[in-house]
Design a protein around this motif. Structure first.
Motif, short mmCIF file in Angstrom:
data_model
loop_
_atom_site.label_atom_id
_atom_site.label_comp_id
_atom_site.label_asym_id
_atom_site.label_seq_id
_atom_site.Cartn_x
_atom_site.Cartn_y
_atom_site.Cartn_z
N SER A 30 3.57 -13.92 -0.32
CA SER A 30 3.09 -14.27 1.01
C SER A 30 1.73 -14.98 0.93
O SER A 30 1.51 -16.00 1.59
CB SER A 30 2.97 -13.01 1.87
N HIS A 62 1.41 -11.77 8.89
CA HIS A 62 1.49 -11.59 7.43
C HIS A 62 2.36 -10.38 7.09
O HIS A 62 3.21 -10.45 6.20
CB HIS A 62 0.07 -11.41 6.87
N SER A 63 2.20 -9.29 7.81
CA SER A 63 2.96 -8.07 7.53
C SER A 63 4.44 -8.28 7.77
O SER A 63 5.28 -7.77 7.00
CB SER A 63 2.44 -6.92 8.41
N ASP A 85 3.61 -9.28 -1.33
CA ASP A 85 2.31 -9.61 -0.77
C ASP A 85 1.72 -10.85 -1.45
O ASP A 85 1.15 -11.73 -0.80
CB ASP A 85 1.38 -8.39 -0.95
N HIS A 97 2.00 -2.08 5.20
CA HIS A 97 1.15 -2.08 4.00
C HIS A 97 -0.31 -2.41 4.28
O HIS A 97 -1.19 -1.99 3.54
CB HIS A 97 1.72 -3.02 2.92
N ASP A 98 -0.58 -3.14 5.33
CA ASP A 98 -1.97 -3.47 5.70
C ASP A 98 -2.37 -2.82 7.03
O ASP A 98 -3.37 -3.23 7.64
CB ASP A 98 -2.16 -4.99 5.82
N VAL A 134 5.64 -10.27 4.76
CA VAL A 134 5.72 -9.43 3.56
C VAL A 134 6.98 -8.55 3.61
O VAL A 134 7.69 -8.41 2.61
CB VAL A 134 4.45 -8.59 3.39
N LYS A 171 3.55 -5.17 -3.48
CA LYS A 171 2.46 -6.05 -3.93
C LYS A 171 3.01 -7.40 -4.37
O LYS A 171 2.39 -8.45 -4.13
CB LYS A 171 1.68 -5.39 -5.08
#
Length: 198
Positions: free
Chosen positions: A141, A57-58, A138, A83-84, A61, A135
């Protein structure tokens, strides 16, 4: 007097990360990449033979952010990639669980984010404008994940995450991969961006 509960976690690198008072010297990208590659998004409720990891996911993003902000600096792209990053120790909680846990979760996330950012030469607190841009990536995604691997109808994903610009994502597809591959790609992308920051 009761002994206080242990608040640190031992990492595979050998570091001991104090979750209540994290310091940049106890943070290693290999630990982050490994942890995120084995943390499932959507609580594992996705189609396929592999979980869709926070590391994957990162990477998505950061790709989306780079398309939305083509003039972004390597540091801004690294901020998007990370970000995560706190989820390598606190896991990925879906939004309803975060709301139930309350403000303590956010404070823990903020402390970890600050330590991670300082470790890699980023501002401890992400500037508001940059945070909003990340964001947006994000949410795109999340829309892609929802419609491609989490069983959402497009209308349902539009309602929860907002309908994305389909031209932006027309050549992107989510492919589930073994965690080791994702870990290697995450680490490599981090190294590339760090190199570009110098």
């Amino acid at each position: 007097m009761a002994k206080p509960p242990r608040a640190w976690q031992r990492m595979l690198s050998g570091r001991r990360l104090d979750l209540l008072d994290p310091t940049p010297v106890d943070i290693e990208i290999e630990d982050i990449a490994h942890g995120l590659a084995f943390v499932a998004r959507w609580n594992g409720q996705t189609f396929g033979d592999y979980a869709y990891s926070v590391a994957e996911h990162s990477l998505l993003v950061e790709t989306l952010f780079s398309r939305l902000c083509p003039k972004a600096s390597p540091a801004d792209k690294l901020t998007a990639l990370l970000h995560d990053a706190p989820e390598y120790v606190i896991g990925d909680m879906i939004s309803p669980v975060k709301a139930a846990v309350g403000p303590g979760y956010g404070a823990l996330d903020d402390r970890l984010t600050a330590a991670i950012h300082i470790r890699f030469g980023l501002p401890a607190v992400t500037p508001t404008k940059l945070k909003k841009q990340i964001k947006k990536a994000d949410r795109i995604s999340a829309w892609m994940e929802a419609t491609q691997i989490a069983g959402f109808k497009r209308s349902e994903a539009d309602k929860f995450f907002g309908a994305p610009d389909l031209d932006l994502i027309s050549d992107l597809a989510i492919v589930l991969r073994p965690p080791v591959e994702v870990r290697e790609d995450f680490t490599a992308r981090h190294a590339t961006l760090i190199g570009e920051m110098v």
